[in-house]
Enzyme design. Sequence first.
Site, PDB file in Angstrom:
ATOM      1  N   ARG A  92       0.849  -1.193   0.000  1.00  0.00           N
ATOM      2  CA  ARG A  92       0.000   0.000   0.000  1.00  0.00           C
ATOM      3  C   ARG A  92       0.884   1.242   0.000  1.00  0.00           C
ATOM      4  O   ARG A  92       1.771   1.377   0.846  1.00  0.00           O
ATOM      5  CB  ARG A  92      -0.906   0.003   1.229  1.00  0.00           C
ATOM      6  CG  ARG A  92      -1.827   1.200   1.248  1.00  0.00           C
ATOM      7  CD  ARG A  92      -2.832   1.088   2.353  1.00  0.00           C
ATOM      8  NE  ARG A  92      -3.546   2.339   2.518  1.00  0.00           N
ATOM      9  CZ  ARG A  92      -4.598   2.487   3.277  1.00  0.00           C
ATOM     10  NH1 ARG A  92      -5.074   1.476   3.959  1.00  0.00           N
ATOM     11  NH2 ARG A  92      -5.195   3.644   3.379  1.00  0.00           N
ATOM     12  N   ARG A 102      -7.173  -0.885  -2.637  1.00  0.00           N
ATOM     13  CA  ARG A 102      -5.917  -1.077  -1.912  1.00  0.00           C
ATOM     14  C   ARG A 102      -5.619  -2.548  -1.685  1.00  0.00           C
ATOM     15  O   ARG A 102      -6.527  -3.352  -1.526  1.00  0.00           O
ATOM     16  CB  ARG A 102      -5.924  -0.318  -0.596  1.00  0.00           C
ATOM     17  CG  ARG A 102      -7.144  -0.574   0.244  1.00  0.00           C
ATOM     18  CD  ARG A 102      -7.368   0.528   1.221  1.00  0.00           C
ATOM     19  NE  ARG A 102      -8.005   1.641   0.562  1.00  0.00           N
ATOM     20  CZ  ARG A 102      -8.878   2.430   1.114  1.00  0.00           C
ATOM     21  NH1 ARG A 102      -9.215   2.274   2.360  1.00  0.00           N
ATOM     22  NH2 ARG A 102      -9.412   3.412   0.453  1.00  0.00           N
ATOM     23  N   ASP A 105      -5.939  -2.752   3.814  1.00  0.00           N
ATOM     24  CA  ASP A 105      -6.444  -1.637   4.608  1.00  0.00           C
ATOM     25  C   ASP A 105      -6.648  -2.145   6.030  1.00  0.00           C
ATOM     26  O   ASP A 105      -7.379  -3.111   6.247  1.00  0.00           O
ATOM     27  CB  ASP A 105      -7.773  -1.139   4.027  1.00  0.00           C
ATOM     28  CG  ASP A 105      -8.294   0.100   4.718  1.00  0.00           C
ATOM     29  OD1 ASP A 105      -7.478   0.899   5.204  1.00  0.00           O
ATOM     30  OD2 ASP A 105      -9.523   0.271   4.766  1.00  0.00           O
ATOM     31  N   ASP A 107      -7.750  -0.781   9.755  1.00  0.00           N
ATOM     32  CA  ASP A 107      -8.339   0.332  10.498  1.00  0.00           C
ATOM     33  C   ASP A 107      -8.434  -0.021  11.972  1.00  0.00           C
ATOM     34  O   ASP A 107      -8.995  -1.064  12.335  1.00  0.00           O
ATOM     35  CB  ASP A 107      -9.747   0.654   9.991  1.00  0.00           C
ATOM     36  CG  ASP A 107      -9.738   1.320   8.632  1.00  0.00           C
ATOM     37  OD1 ASP A 107      -8.781   2.063   8.344  1.00  0.00           O
ATOM     38  OD2 ASP A 107     -10.696   1.111   7.864  1.00  0.00           O
TER      39      ASP A 107
END
Length: 178
Positions: A92, A102, A105, A107
């Site tokens: 990324r 992407r 990811d 989070d």
Amino acid sequence: MCRGPLVLVAVGSNIATTDCSRGDRVRSALADLRRLAAAGFQASSLWRSAAVGGPDDAADYVNAVAAFRVAPTVHPWSMLRALQRLERRAGRPTRRTRNTPRTLDLDLLTFGDWHRDSVLLSVPHPQALARHFVLQPASEVAPGLLWPGTERTVSEWLAALPPAGDDLRRLNAADESL
């Protein structure tokens, strides 16, 4: 041993490469997150969801959520840096346009009861409670977790959402190539 805060991390990928499918990338990220855990690591099933907010032709995401405790000395900012390192290792780019496809990811959804709303880090994650692809896997690993700053559990927040329809599907062994 002192127990640190419970952390929830959402994992997603919607770019496969010649050497790694989206599902394999998510499974690899979950293995990396397991190494960050001090105790109690749990990973959800893998889920397929439509891309949200990106280009119309974006591939579906493969998603999961990990729940684990970190050492009491771990701070949300150091956790964020660890997640960003894992994203970069998966290809990324550091700089990117918001909501673009992407390879990986990650989070930080929650970090114990910690609250912060800044440009660099917002915890709990500000959009998590409106997203099936976050709450459905989170309900597998932390259904009774009281969402920080609210009076509802993860499962109660999921039940309050309108039906997901075909936008979210649990993956099985036949979906291994995703």
